[in-house]
Design an enzyme around this catalytic site. Sequence first.
Site, PDB file in Angstrom:
ATOM      1  N   ARG A  38       0.817  -1.215   0.000  1.00 28.37           N
ATOM      2  CA  ARG A  38       0.000   0.000   0.000  1.00 28.37           C
ATOM      3  C   ARG A  38       0.849   1.264   0.000  1.00 28.37           C
ATOM      4  O   ARG A  38       0.450   2.279  -0.568  1.00 28.37           O
ATOM      5  CB  ARG A  38      -0.963  -0.010   1.186  1.00 28.37           C
ATOM      6  CG  ARG A  38      -2.084  -0.985   0.939  1.00 28.37           C
ATOM      7  CD  ARG A  38      -3.061  -1.024   2.073  1.00 28.37           C
ATOM      8  NE  ARG A  38      -4.327  -1.604   1.627  1.00 28.37           N
ATOM      9  CZ  ARG A  38      -5.316  -1.933   2.450  1.00 28.37           C
ATOM     10  NH1 ARG A  38      -5.191  -1.738   3.744  1.00 28.37           N
ATOM     11  NH2 ARG A  38      -6.425  -2.443   1.973  1.00 28.37           N
ATOM     12  N   GLY A 354      -9.631  -8.927  -0.454  1.00 22.55           N
ATOM     13  CA  GLY A 354      -8.482  -9.206   0.374  1.00 22.55           C
ATOM     14  C   GLY A 354      -7.891 -10.596   0.240  1.00 22.55           C
ATOM     15  O   GLY A 354      -6.712 -10.764  -0.057  1.00 22.55           O
TER      16      GLY A 354
HETATM   17  P1  ADP Z   1     -12.131 -12.057  -0.361  1.00 23.59           P
HETATM   18  O1  ADP Z   1     -11.423 -11.506   0.835  1.00 23.59           O
HETATM   19  O2  ADP Z   1     -11.194 -12.377  -1.485  1.00 23.59           O
HETATM   20  O3  ADP Z   1     -13.276 -11.182  -0.787  1.00 23.59           O
HETATM   21  P2  ADP Z   1     -13.798 -13.727   1.276  1.00 23.59           P
HETATM   22  O4  ADP Z   1     -13.387 -12.950   2.465  1.00 23.59           O
HETATM   23  O5  ADP Z   1     -15.193 -13.596   0.804  1.00 23.59           O
HETATM   24  O6  ADP Z   1     -12.785 -13.449   0.054  1.00 23.59           O
HETATM   25  O7  ADP Z   1     -13.598 -15.270   1.547  1.00 23.59           O
HETATM   26  C1  ADP Z   1     -12.346 -15.818   1.882  1.00 23.59           C
HETATM   27  C2  ADP Z   1     -12.502 -16.961   2.835  1.00 23.59           C
HETATM   28  O8  ADP Z   1     -13.408 -17.924   2.324  1.00 23.59           O
HETATM   29  C3  ADP Z   1     -11.198 -17.659   3.066  1.00 23.59           C
HETATM   30  O9  ADP Z   1     -10.799 -17.469   4.402  1.00 23.59           O
HETATM   31  C4  ADP Z   1     -11.510 -19.119   2.749  1.00 23.59           C
HETATM   32  O10 ADP Z   1     -10.937 -20.025   3.675  1.00 23.59           O
HETATM   33  C5  ADP Z   1     -13.015 -19.157   2.863  1.00 23.59           C
HETATM   34  N1  ADP Z   1     -13.577 -20.281   2.116  1.00 23.59           N
HETATM   35  C6  ADP Z   1     -13.400 -20.593   0.826  1.00 23.59           C
HETATM   36  N2  ADP Z   1     -14.000 -21.752   0.522  1.00 23.59           N
HETATM   37  C7  ADP Z   1     -14.573 -22.203   1.645  1.00 23.59           C
HETATM   38  C8  ADP Z   1     -15.318 -23.361   1.986  1.00 23.59           C
HETATM   39  N3  ADP Z   1     -15.597 -24.291   1.084  1.00 23.59           N
HETATM   40  N4  ADP Z   1     -15.741 -23.494   3.266  1.00 23.59           N
HETATM   41  C9  ADP Z   1     -15.452 -22.556   4.170  1.00 23.59           C
HETATM   42  N5  ADP Z   1     -14.748 -21.438   3.931  1.00 23.59           N
HETATM   43  C10 ADP Z   1     -14.306 -21.267   2.684  1.00 23.59           C
HETATM   44 MG    MG Z   2     -11.887 -11.558   2.923  1.00 24.45          MG
END
Ligand code: ADP
Ligand code: MG
Length: 397
Positions: A38, A354
Site C-alpha cells: 500500500r 483481500g
Molecule cells: P475475499 O477476501 O477475497 O473477498 P472472502 O473474504 O469472501 O474473500 O472469503 C475468503 C474466505 O473464504 C477464506 O478465508 C476461505 O478459507 C473461505 N472459504 C473458501 N471456501 C470455503 C469453503 N468451502 N468453506 C469454508 N470457507 C471457505
Molecule cells: Mg476476505
Amino acid sequence: MAFSKKTVKDIDVDGKRVLVRVDFNVPLDHGNVADDTRIKAAIPTIQYLVDHGAKVILMSHLGRPKGDGPEPELSLKPAADKLRELTGLDVTFVEDTYGEKAKEAAESLKPGQVLVLENVRFDKREKKNDPEIAKKLADLGDLFVLDAFGTAHRAQGSVVGPAAYLPAVAGFLLEKEVDTLTSIFADPKRPFVAIVGGSKVSSKIGVLDHLLDSVDTLIIGGGMAYTFFLAKGYTVGTSLIEPDWVEAAKDMMKKAEKNGVNLLLPVDNVVADHFGEDATGTVVPSNEIPDDMMGMDIGPKTEKLYADAIKDAATIFWNGPMGVFEFDQFSKGTKAVAEAIAQNENCTSIIGGGDSVSAINKFGLADKMSWISTGGGASMELVEGKDLPGVEALENA
Ligand code: ADP
Ligand code: MG
C-alpha cells in the site's frame, strides 16, 4: 466511463501545502512494516507532488485504534520510515494529528519535503466524520488530495472532510482504481468472465447481482457454492451454508437465465470430515456430498471446467478464493483458477478483495494479473455499482 474527477494534474501545486489522504493501513510486525504494497501504491502521487514543488502532508489510519488517544503499537511512524527508505525523499514524522505540533510541522515544511501525521483514528471523531476535525486537518493545507482508495468508501473525517474547505482532487492510485473497476462494466471486451468465491453468499450478493448485468459467464466457487447447491436441491453434508440466502441464490440463478449468463457451479468437490489443517480431502460429485462431510475446495473436474471458460475470456474479474486456500491441501482449486488466468495472456484480468489477493501473492502470480486492487471493501462497492463517498466529494473534471 472515464474518471470524472479532477486529479493532481489539473491543479497547480507549486509551493502549496498539499494535504494527502493516503492508505498506509499496512500490517506491522514488531514495529516494522510487514507488507509495503500500500505504501508503494501511494508513491506515484507523492513523487509527482514533490517533483512539482509541493509541500506534502500525508495522513492515514492504521489498524483499529480505540479512538481514546495514542496507541504506540498503531503509530504511523514505521510507515513514514518505510516511505523514506523506499523513495529516498525527505520524510519526517510528527507525533500529532489535530494539534499544535502538527500545525507547526506543517507550517515549517519546505517545497519537496514530506510530513507524515500520526494515525487519524487515535481520535474517535475521525470515524464520526466530525466537522471540527475536518476543519483542523484542512487548516494544515492549501489543497486536498484523496489517494486512499482502500478507505474511499468510508465517509470519515480525513477521507471526505477536508473537501468541504479546500480544493479537492484525486491522486493517481484512486484514479486508476476507480477507472479500472468501473470501466470493466462500461465497455468490457467479451467474453467477460467473472469468478466469485469466498465464504458467504450474503457478503457478495450485491457483487453477484451487478455482475449478472454485464458478464457472459459467472463462475461460482468457495463456501458460497453450497448455498447454491441447496438452491438446486442437493444435500451438502456439513458444508458452510446460509439457509436464509437460499432464496437469493435461486434469484441469482433465475437472473442468470434471464440475462443469458452462463452460470457455472462446481461439478465436483474436495470434501473433508472436519475443518482443519490436518483434514484429509476426498473428491465427490456435487450431488453426492456425504452427510458427515463438508466441502473444502472445488474438485479436479471443476478446475478443468473453470479453466476452459477462463482460457477464452477477454475480460476477467475475480474475487474470492475457490476453497479454504489457507490449508495447502485445499488450495488447489484456487491455484488452478489463478494459473488459468495467468496463462490467458490476451485478457484484462482484474482482481479485487483481500483473500483472493493474498492467495495470488501466495502462488507468486501477482505480476501476471493486469490489475490487483489495493482496496477490499472499496473495490467490492465499485463492483456492486455503488459510488464511493470519498470520490463523490472531489471536484468534477
Ligand atoms: P475475499 O477476501 O477475497 O473477498 P472472502 O473474504 O469472501 O474473500 O472469503 C475468503 C474466505 O473464504 C477464506 O478465508 C476461505 O478459507 C473461505 N472459504 C473458501 N471456501 C470455503 C469453503 N468451502 N468453506 C469454508 N470457507 C471457505
Ligand atoms: Mg476476505
